[in-house]
Design an enzyme around this catalytic site. Sequence first.
Site, short mmCIF file in Angstrom:
data_model
loop_
_atom_site.label_atom_id
_atom_site.label_comp_id
_atom_site.label_asym_id
_atom_site.label_seq_id
_atom_site.Cartn_x
_atom_site.Cartn_y
_atom_site.Cartn_z
N HIS A 124 7.24 41.69 51.56
CA HIS A 124 8.92 40.55 52.22
C HIS A 124 7.73 39.61 53.66
O HIS A 124 6.11 39.53 53.56
CB HIS A 124 9.59 41.19 53.85
CG HIS A 124 8.27 42.35 54.27
ND1 HIS A 124 7.72 41.63 56.23
CD2 HIS A 124 7.95 43.32 54.30
CE1 HIS A 124 7.11 42.74 56.74
NE2 HIS A 124 7.16 43.35 56.26
N ASP A 125 8.23 38.54 53.18
CA ASP A 125 7.80 37.02 54.14
C ASP A 125 6.66 36.52 53.00
O ASP A 125 5.61 35.34 53.77
CB ASP A 125 7.66 37.30 55.28
CG ASP A 125 9.03 37.35 55.86
OD1 ASP A 125 9.57 37.63 56.11
OD2 ASP A 125 8.28 39.81 56.36
N GLY A 142 3.15 42.71 54.00
CA GLY A 142 3.56 41.59 54.11
C GLY A 142 3.19 40.44 55.00
O GLY A 142 1.97 40.68 55.81
#
Length: 264
Positions: A124-125, A142
Amino acid sequence: MSAASDIHPSAVVEPGAQIGAGCVIGPFCVVGSDVVLGERVTLKSHVVVTGDTVVGDDTVIFSFAVIGEIPQDKKFKGEKSSLRIGARNRIREHVTMNAGTEGGGGVTRIGDDGLFMAGCHIAHDAIVGDRVIVVNSAAVAGHCVLEDDVIIGGLSGIHQFVRIGRGAIIGAVTMVTNDVIPYGLVQAARGELDGLNLVGLKRRGVDRSDITALRAAFQMLAQGEGTFQDRARRMGDEQDSQYVQDIVRFVLGDSDRSFLTPGK
């Protein structure tokens, strides 16, 4: 849905999905209602693309990849987040790419012309640049940033919030917990900055004068006086090579991590 697309009868394409012209969706694929596939995207068999996910033109996703699922983050509470994948990527078998989180800006971004080999993970991200290669079973945690032309070796792990500069290469079976300067070469189990990615620079046709300037800059970073940032500033004043300036920009940029430095 474009009439020019080739969708296997066993595939599930949920209402609302946008399928570009010339797409090929193979047997037993699942495409979610918020997915946008650009033109000429190919999904081999058993691919799942879900969530608020956009896949760029001419990208090929191989069997059993899962693209756009929710993040593997216990702080995630179901907030709206997305995954944006650029053009002409090759995403191989069993690759996972997750959507973002509210705490990280809500978007995971993948650039153009990448190669993501079997079993690798983009969390994520993460922000991944163009022409990036992530080799088999490597994991990018992440909030990481991988600039253009980075190579991550097989079975390697990139710790959350780490930045890896343009043109750097990470050797196989390496754990990276600190930022890596552009054009750096990182090896060893705990990630040591072991020099410059000279092979990659030569393959890209970088001028010999720039390579010489990079060598001198690396020596200054390794042996100069003052802090790492002080050495980078001084290096920027003394060298006008754009490649050296890439390192200066990176070292003086914002980061949540310290740097891998020569000899550590």
